[in-house]
Design a protein around this motif. Structure first.
Motif, PDB file in Angstrom:
ATOM      1  N   ASN A 114       0.820  -1.211   0.000  1.00  0.00           N
ATOM      2  CA  ASN A 114       0.000   0.000   0.000  1.00  0.00           C
ATOM      3  C   ASN A 114       0.856   1.263   0.000  1.00  0.00           C
ATOM      4  O   ASN A 114       0.531   2.255  -0.667  1.00  0.00           O
ATOM      5  N   GLU A 115       1.961   1.220   0.742  1.00  0.00           N
ATOM      6  CA  GLU A 115       2.853   2.386   0.776  1.00  0.00           C
ATOM      7  C   GLU A 115       3.468   2.644  -0.602  1.00  0.00           C
ATOM      8  O   GLU A 115       3.569   3.798  -1.039  1.00  0.00           O
ATOM      9  N   LEU A 116       3.836   1.566  -1.281  1.00  0.00           N
ATOM     10  CA  LEU A 116       4.464   1.719  -2.592  1.00  0.00           C
ATOM     11  C   LEU A 116       3.459   2.217  -3.635  1.00  0.00           C
ATOM     12  O   LEU A 116       3.797   3.047  -4.486  1.00  0.00           O
ATOM     13  N   VAL A 117       2.233   1.717  -3.565  1.00  0.00           N
ATOM     14  CA  VAL A 117       1.197   2.181  -4.491  1.00  0.00           C
ATOM     15  C   VAL A 117       1.001   3.683  -4.342  1.00  0.00           C
ATOM     16  O   VAL A 117       0.881   4.419  -5.339  1.00  0.00           O
ATOM     17  N   GLU A 118       1.023   4.154  -3.101  1.00  0.00           N
ATOM     18  CA  GLU A 118       0.859   5.591  -2.867  1.00  0.00           C
ATOM     19  C   GLU A 118       2.086   6.363  -3.347  1.00  0.00           C
ATOM     20  O   GLU A 118       1.964   7.424  -3.971  1.00  0.00           O
ATOM     21  N   LYS A 119       3.276   5.830  -3.065  1.00  0.00           N
ATOM     22  CA  LYS A 119       4.496   6.508  -3.497  1.00  0.00           C
ATOM     23  C   LYS A 119       4.539   6.671  -5.015  1.00  0.00           C
ATOM     24  O   LYS A 119       4.970   7.700  -5.537  1.00  0.00           O
ATOM     25  N   PHE A 120       4.117   5.628  -5.721  1.00  0.00           N
ATOM     26  CA  PHE A 120       4.174   5.651  -7.176  1.00  0.00           C
ATOM     27  C   PHE A 120       2.912   6.247  -7.806  1.00  0.00           C
ATOM     28  O   PHE A 120       2.773   6.232  -9.032  1.00  0.00           O
ATOM     29  N   ALA A 121       2.008   6.758  -6.972  1.00  0.00           N
ATOM     30  CA  ALA A 121       0.784   7.425  -7.447  1.00  0.00           C
ATOM     31  C   ALA A 121      -0.030   6.535  -8.369  1.00  0.00           C
ATOM     32  O   ALA A 121      -0.482   6.956  -9.446  1.00  0.00           O
ATOM     33  N   LEU A 122      -0.245   5.284  -7.938  1.00  0.00           N
ATOM     34  CA  LEU A 122      -1.012   4.344  -8.750  1.00  0.00           C
ATOM     35  C   LEU A 122      -2.363   3.982  -8.129  1.00  0.00           C
ATOM     36  O   LEU A 122      -3.025   3.063  -8.618  1.00  0.00           O
ATOM     37  N   THR A 123      -2.767   4.673  -7.095  1.00  0.00           N
ATOM     38  CA  THR A 123      -4.020   4.347  -6.405  1.00  0.00           C
ATOM     39  C   THR A 123      -5.198   4.347  -7.367  1.00  0.00           C
ATOM     40  O   THR A 123      -6.070   3.457  -7.319  1.00  0.00           O
ATOM     41  N   ASP A 124      -5.239   5.288  -8.273  1.00  0.00           N
ATOM     42  CA  ASP A 124      -6.378   5.415  -9.185  1.00  0.00           C
ATOM     43  C   ASP A 124      -6.369   4.384 -10.299  1.00  0.00           C
ATOM     44  O   ASP A 124      -7.325   4.322 -11.086  1.00  0.00           O
ATOM     45  N   THR A 125      -5.316   3.594 -10.396  1.00  0.00           N
ATOM     46  CA  THR A 125      -5.241   2.607 -11.489  1.00  0.00           C
ATOM     47  C   THR A 125      -5.487   1.178 -11.007  1.00  0.00           C
ATOM     48  O   THR A 125      -5.467   0.256 -11.819  1.00  0.00           O
ATOM     49  N   LEU A 126      -5.723   0.984  -9.721  1.00  0.00           N
ATOM     50  CA  LEU A 126      -5.773  -0.374  -9.169  1.00  0.00           C
ATOM     51  C   LEU A 126      -6.857  -1.244  -9.793  1.00  0.00           C
ATOM     52  O   LEU A 126      -6.685  -2.465  -9.915  1.00  0.00           O
ATOM     53  N   GLU A 127      -7.963  -0.644 -10.188  1.00  0.00           N
ATOM     54  CA  GLU A 127      -9.052  -1.439 -10.748  1.00  0.00           C
ATOM     55  C   GLU A 127      -8.973  -1.552 -12.268  1.00  0.00           C
ATOM     56  O   GLU A 127      -9.787  -2.243 -12.881  1.00  0.00           O
ATOM     57  N   ARG A 128      -8.014  -0.873 -12.868  1.00  0.00           N
ATOM     58  CA  ARG A 128      -7.864  -0.944 -14.325  1.00  0.00           C
ATOM     59  C   ARG A 128      -7.122  -2.210 -14.738  1.00  0.00           C
ATOM     60  O   ARG A 128      -6.342  -2.774 -13.970  1.00  0.00           O
ATOM     61  N   SER A 129      -7.369  -2.632 -15.971  1.00  0.00           N
ATOM     62  CA  SER A 129      -6.638  -3.775 -16.501  1.00  0.00           C
ATOM     63  C   SER A 129      -5.188  -3.388 -16.738  1.00  0.00           C
ATOM     64  O   SER A 129      -4.894  -2.284 -17.214  1.00  0.00           O
ATOM     65  N   PHE A 130      -4.293  -4.296 -16.417  1.00  0.00           N
ATOM     66  CA  PHE A 130      -2.874  -4.042 -16.623  1.00  0.00           C
ATOM     67  C   PHE A 130      -2.587  -3.693 -18.078  1.00  0.00           C
ATOM     68  O   PHE A 130      -1.751  -2.832 -18.380  1.00  0.00           O
ATOM     69  N   ARG A 131      -3.316  -4.320 -19.001  1.00  0.00           N
ATOM     70  CA  ARG A 131      -3.068  -4.120 -20.421  1.00  0.00           C
ATOM     71  C   ARG A 131      -3.464  -2.729 -20.898  1.00  0.00           C
ATOM     72  O   ARG A 131      -3.046  -2.304 -21.977  1.00  0.00           O
ATOM     73  N   THR A 132      -4.221  -2.014 -20.123  1.00  0.00           N
ATOM     74  CA  THR A 132      -4.661  -0.676 -20.542  1.00  0.00           C
ATOM     75  C   THR A 132      -3.736   0.427 -20.036  1.00  0.00           C
ATOM     76  O   THR A 132      -3.964   1.602 -20.344  1.00  0.00           O
ATOM     77  N   LEU A 133      -2.714   0.071 -19.273  1.00  0.00           N
ATOM     78  CA  LEU A 133      -1.840   1.083 -18.690  1.00  0.00           C
ATOM     79  C   LEU A 133      -0.898   1.668 -19.737  1.00  0.00           C
ATOM     80  O   LEU A 133      -0.555   1.027 -20.730  1.00  0.00           O
ATOM     81  N   SER A 134      -0.450   2.897 -19.466  1.00  0.00           N
ATOM     82  CA  SER A 134       0.574   3.508 -20.304  1.00  0.00           C
ATOM     83  C   SER A 134       1.921   2.843 -20.027  1.00  0.00           C
ATOM     84  O   SER A 134       2.072   2.058 -19.079  1.00  0.00           O
ATOM     85  N   THR A 135       2.909   3.177 -20.850  1.00  0.00           N
ATOM     86  CA  THR A 135       4.250   2.608 -20.659  1.00  0.00           C
ATOM     87  C   THR A 135       4.787   2.937 -19.272  1.00  0.00           C
ATOM     88  O   THR A 135       5.321   2.067 -18.570  1.00  0.00           O
ATOM     89  N   GLY A 136       4.650   4.217 -18.868  1.00  0.00           N
ATOM     90  CA  GLY A 136       5.150   4.619 -17.560  1.00  0.00           C
ATOM     91  C   GLY A 136       4.405   3.945 -16.425  1.00  0.00           C
ATOM     92  O   GLY A 136       5.010   3.513 -15.432  1.00  0.00           O
ATOM     93  N   GLU A 137       3.091   3.827 -16.562  1.00  0.00           N
ATOM     94  CA  GLU A 137       2.286   3.192 -15.507  1.00  0.00           C
ATOM     95  C   GLU A 137       2.627   1.710 -15.371  1.00  0.00           C
ATOM     96  O   GLU A 137       2.744   1.188 -14.249  1.00  0.00           O
ATOM     97  N   SER A 138       2.777   1.028 -16.500  1.00  0.00           N
ATOM     98  CA  SER A 138       3.110  -0.402 -16.421  1.00  0.00           C
ATOM     99  C   SER A 138       4.506  -0.599 -15.844  1.00  0.00           C
ATOM    100  O   SER A 138       4.767  -1.577 -15.128  1.00  0.00           O
ATOM    101  N   ARG A 139       5.415   0.354 -16.107  1.00  0.00           N
ATOM    102  CA  ARG A 139       6.755   0.272 -15.518  1.00  0.00           C
ATOM    103  C   ARG A 139       6.665   0.403 -13.995  1.00  0.00           C
ATOM    104  O   ARG A 139       7.363  -0.298 -13.264  1.00  0.00           O
ATOM    105  N   LYS A 140       5.821   1.295 -13.542  1.00  0.00           N
ATOM    106  CA  LYS A 140       5.633   1.468 -12.097  1.00  0.00           C
ATOM    107  C   LYS A 140       5.102   0.191 -11.469  1.00  0.00           C
ATOM    108  O   LYS A 140       5.518  -0.200 -10.362  1.00  0.00           O
ATOM    109  N   VAL A 141       4.175  -0.478 -12.150  1.00  0.00           N
ATOM    110  CA  VAL A 141       3.636  -1.737 -11.625  1.00  0.00           C
ATOM    111  C   VAL A 141       4.743  -2.776 -11.474  1.00  0.00           C
ATOM    112  O   VAL A 141       4.828  -3.477 -10.456  1.00  0.00           O
TER     113      VAL A 141
END
Length: 472
Positions: A114-141
């Motif tokens: 949970n701390e890492l999700v907040e650090k990487f500002a990915l809270t709003d993407t948690l329910e999205r499909s991994f395949r729909t993420l941008s290059t930067g977002e998927s790198r963060k995952v």
């Protein structure tokens, strides 16, 4: 924890393998693996995550839990997602696995996750499909997955690619906070991205681990920086000075044509009935044992050998012996040799050494133009020596002197550049620096290169014509 790779050869596919790797990663060490594209950087990092088919040698001490971030691992995750898409059978459109599920599957500590999700500002993407993420977002995952698994070793292949500036700074700071507990190995191309906590650097080339240096070794670090700069820089060979004009040659004529050449001393023939033609934009490697006539052959071309007048020698439009002067010949040639380096024992600055090439002088005794100064600065930038422009030449290392003399020989863009054993006397790092510069000249200029060497392993990309002399 010490990891040892001894004489390890690992095959990855039909096209690439790592060869005879000897490497030890000791406790409290944090490594960067660097090198050019295709050198084997990512492959070496992947070996630490048990990727690849071991052909021979051993690897000991690999930890049970390795956190791997790489483009290949990311591609595998996407491929696994695509396999779940059975739309043709199920008559539904698969939306793919949510980011939350992908992260939870890898995490061993929910609070840390949970701390890492907040650090990487990915809270709003948690329910999205991994395949729909941008290059930067998927790198963060991928980074969160590796970090949240609380690994015994972190292997990060270009971890900063695709990240915005704020995330990059945050990640560097976070990794720095882990150095007392987790050893790290990173694959990085850019020296300016090396974190301060990196202790050691490994340099890969053609599937081999060429150099291992301690970052505190300032001399070795500077040489490695310069090598990578030459290998990867987008800088091209600087243009010639339009006001320093070499007479134009007929592009339909060869630069050099030697017909039935024989060189002999008393009754001993050094070269017997040799034919050799060098066309414009051709690059040649000349080799042969001591006494096979390499230097004599070159001196026929340069006009320094007395027997050039009793042989059929055609150079740069001149038939030797038809009344031309030696300087008419030499204006078309750039020449670098160990003998020249012995002669060039002056204390002039590096910029002036390059400018002296416009005047074919040892040292600089003429007033140069602003354009010539700018071209010299461009050569210094190519060599990674801009900050040393006014440093005395005679205070340079042997290898750096050789680089400067090659630049001096090239500054006028001669039709022919002769490099007579340019790696002689150089240690391995400086040898690779010189080879990298020659490779760049072959790729980015219209100068034909004759490269003389004894060692078959010193091949240069771009040179595909070979003349091997034999001792008579």
């Amino acid at each position: 924890m010490t990891i040892r790779l001894e004489n390890l050869t690992v095959k990855f596919d039909e096209r690439f393998q790592l060869n005879t790797i000897n490497w030890e990663l000791a406790p409290n060490q944090h490594w960067v693996i660097t090198g050019t594209n295709g050198s084997g950087k990512s492959a070496l990092a992947a070996v630490l995550a048990s990727v690849g088919e071991s052909i021979s040698g051993t690897i000991e001490g690999l930890p049970a839990k390795v956190g791997l971030v790489s483009f290949e691992a990311q591609a595998e995750l996407i491929a696994a997602e695509l396999k779940k898409d059975d739309a043709d059978i199920m008559d539904v459109i698969s939306v793919g696995t949510p980011v939350r599920d992908i992260l939870n599957a890898a995490a061993s500590n929910t609070q840390l996750l949970n701390e890492l999700v907040e650090k990487f500002a990915l809270t709003d993407t948690l329910e999205r499909s991994f395949r729909t993420l941008s290059t930067g977002e998927s790198r963060k995952v991928m980074l969160i997955r590796a970090l949240a698994s609380q690994p015994d070793l972190l292997v990060l292949d270009e971890p900063f690619d695709g990240l915005d500036a704020n995330t990059l700074v945050m990640l560097q700071q976070y990794l720095a906070s882990l150095i007392e507990t987790i050893p790290m190995v990173m694959v990085l191309n850019r020296f300016d991205e090396f974190p301060d906590f990196i202790t050691h650097i490994a340099y890969m080339d053609h599937g081999e681990l060429k150099h291992q240096i301690n970052r505190d070794d300032e001399k070795a670090y500077a040489e490695l920086y310069q090598l990578l700069h030459l290998k990867t820089s987008n800088l091209q060979i600087p243009a010639a000075d339009p006001d320093t004009v070499i007479p134009r040659l007929d592009p339909e004529q060869p630069l050099v044509r030697l017909n039935n050449i024989t060189i002999k001393y008393a009754d001993h023939k050094v070269i017997d009935s040799l034919d050799w033609t060098i066309q414009p934009n051709q690059h040649w490697q000349l080799s042969g044992p001591n006494g096979s006539g390499k230097t004599a052959l070159l001196s026929l071309i340069t006009g320094d050998h007395p027997q050039c007048y009793v042989n059929n020698v055609f150079v740069f439009g001149f038939q030797r012996g038809s009344g031309e002067s030696i300087w008419q010949i030499k204006q078309f040639i750039g020449y670098v040799s160990t003998a020249l380096q012995w002669e060039y024992r002056v204390g002039t600055g590096l910029r002036n050494v390059i400018i002296s090439g416009f005047y074919d002088s040892i040292g600089l005794y003429s007033k140069y133009t602003d354009r010539q100064r700018e071209i010299a600065n461009q050569w210094l930038a190519l060599l990674g020596m801009s900050e040393r422009a006014d440093q005395p030449f005679n205070k340079l290392s042997y290898g750096d002197q050789r680089l400067l003399l090659i630049a001096r020989a090239m500054v006028k863009h001669p039709p022919l550049l002769i490099l007579d054993e340019p790696c002689l006397g150089l240690d391995d790092m400086n040898r690779q620096l010189v080879l990298a510069l020659i490779e760049k000249i072959c790729a980015d200029s219209e100068t034909s290169v004759i490269y003389v060497n004894h060692h078959p392993e010193d091949q240069i990309k771009g040179i595909d014509n070979y003349l091997a002399l034999e001792k008579h």
